[in-house]
Design an enzyme around this catalytic site. Structure first.
Site, PDB file in Angstrom:
ATOM      1  CB  SER A 261      -0.899  -0.002   1.240  1.00  0.00           C
ATOM      2  OG  SER A 261      -0.109   0.259   2.390  1.00  0.00           O
TER       3      SER A 261
ATOM      4  CG  ASP B 199      -4.155  -2.621  -1.024  1.00  0.00           C
ATOM      5  OD1 ASP B 199      -5.186  -2.659  -1.700  1.00  0.00           O
ATOM      6  OD2 ASP B 199      -4.144  -2.764   0.224  1.00  0.00           O
TER       7      ASP B 199
ATOM      8  CD  GLU C 191      -8.102  -4.686  -6.682  1.00  0.00           C
ATOM      9  OE1 GLU C 191      -7.091  -5.430  -6.693  1.00  0.00           O
ATOM     10  OE2 GLU C 191      -8.758  -4.434  -5.662  1.00  0.00           O
TER      11      GLU C 191
ATOM     12  CG  HIS D  84     -10.584  -3.966  -0.917  1.00  0.00           C
ATOM     13  ND1 HIS D  84      -9.587  -3.031  -0.963  1.00  0.00           N
ATOM     14  CD2 HIS D  84     -10.612  -4.542  -2.127  1.00  0.00           C
ATOM     15  CE1 HIS D  84      -9.047  -3.037  -2.179  1.00  0.00           C
ATOM     16  NE2 HIS D  84      -9.655  -3.940  -2.898  1.00  0.00           N
TER      17      HIS D  84
ATOM     18  CB  SER E 285      -9.189  -8.867   8.549  1.00  0.00           C
ATOM     19  OG  SER E 285      -8.109  -8.690   7.664  1.00  0.00           O
TER      20      SER E 285
ATOM     21  CE  LYS F 245      -8.296 -13.115   5.219  1.00  0.00           C
ATOM     22  NZ  LYS F 245      -9.217 -13.054   6.349  1.00  0.00           N
TER      23      LYS F 245
HETATM   24 ZN   LIG Z   1      -8.827  -2.178   0.625  1.00  0.00          ZN
END
Ligand SMILES: [Zn+2]
Length: 336
Positions: free
Chosen positions: A53, A92, A145, A225, A228, A248
């Protein structure tokens, strides 16, 4: 060549769609989680998808997102080399504010896929931003994406709960107009979208979106998304409805913190000076009788514990995703 590009990742998603399994996309920001993941995925004979990320890049770069991104990408590609699986990198939640980095990642092949997240923008603006990135990536072998869901920040006004979910008709129009390779949808999972709000999980919506895309001749794999907190049966249900990628992040952060907390609690006496001993970190207790125990304070000691625990949890999550034993990697590819 264990680090593999988007062409091979596309193939992997195609197989996941056909055989009803999914890829957990695992966020990394440092080496311990990555090493645990590599060990687990190689043992399970499953291809591995890791994510970086912008926040992780900034952290790893000591505040410099660009150098952190390059360093983490290189770390993954180098460490992946000896493992007999494909290892993919996804960027991400990169945004329109990071187009320079996206361009560099495409030009230098730092990733297998990139998420451009313009989901906070209006539908038309999301289409425009996403499409520009898709066009930039064309021919690079890198997948794009995008995310669609009328998602507003938690503090913003939301007209109704309905506005939090991805609309199937809009999803088809969005994928058709942008050419996005993967679509992240909002079905009520607790990620940014619904933090602090009780939004009902609508698993059936994934199936309706998948069907609407198919009616329009679109095959983009669907992404979820904020998974978790999902129960194993919810994960399996989601996969049955066409979800191919489950993000995750939080899960391994907890595994990391939990393992470190237990390790340091168990070895505190080797690290913290006992009562009556002067706290002398500057001189590393050179003047007293007491010395800290290198076997426990060396970061590699806790690091090895974290790697082992991540490996154990990853093996359980591979079981949930159903991708054990399904690597597309073949030893011959090394010599091609
Ligand atoms: Zn996300």
């Amino acid at each position: 060549m264990p680090f593999s590009d988007g062409v091979r990742l596309q193939e992997a998603y195609g197989r996941a769609q056909a055989e009803r399994f999914a890829f957990m996309a695992n966020n990394i920001a440092e080496p311990n989680i990555l090493i645990g993941l590599l060990e687990a995925y190689a043992e399970a004979r499953s291809d591995l998808l890791v994510q970086i990320s912008p926040g992780a890049a900034k952290f790893a770069g000591g505040g410099d997102k660009r150098s952190g991104l390059r360093a983490l990408s290189a770390l993954v590609r180098e460490l992946a080399e000896p493992y007999p699986i494909h290892v993919f990198i996804n960027l991400d939640h990169f945004t329109a504010g990071e187009t320079d980095l996206i361009g560099e990642a495409i030009a230098d092949r730092l990733a297998s896929s990139i998420m451009i997240d313009a989901s906070k923008e209006t539908f038309e603006e999301n289409v425009r931003i996403t499409r520009a990135v898709v066009e930039e990536a064309r021919g690079s072998g890198i997948l794009i994406e995008a995310e669609l869901g009328k998602i507003r920040g938690v503090e913003d006004e939301i007209a109704s709960d309905e506005a939090l979910y991805t609309d199937p008709d809009e999803a088809a129009e969005f994928v058709r107009r942008t050419g996005a390779d993967l679509l992240a949808i909002s079905v009520g999972t607790q990620h940014g979208v619904s933090k602090g709000r009780d939004v009902a999980l609508r698993v059936d919506l994934a199936a309706r979106i998948r069907d609407r895309l198919a009616e329009n001749g679109l095959t983009a794999p669907l992404v979820l998304h904020g998974t978790s907190g999902l129960l194993p049966e919810q994960v399996r249900e989601m996969i049955g409805y066409g979800i191919c990628k489950l993000n995750k992040d939080t899960h391994y952060q907890y595994v990391y913190g939990r393992t470190a907390a237990e390790f340091y609690a168990a070895h505190a006496e080797g690290i913290l000076p006992p009562d009556g001993v002067e706290d002398d970190v500057v001189n590393l207790f050179a003047q007293g009788d007491w010395s800290p125990d290198k076997k426990t304070f060396d970061p590699r000691a806790v690091g090895r514990e974290i790697q082992a625990k991540v490996r154990e949890i990853a093996l359980a999550l591979i079981e949930q995703a159903g991708n054990g034993g399904r690597t597309l990697w073949q030893p011959k590819e090394d010599t091609v």
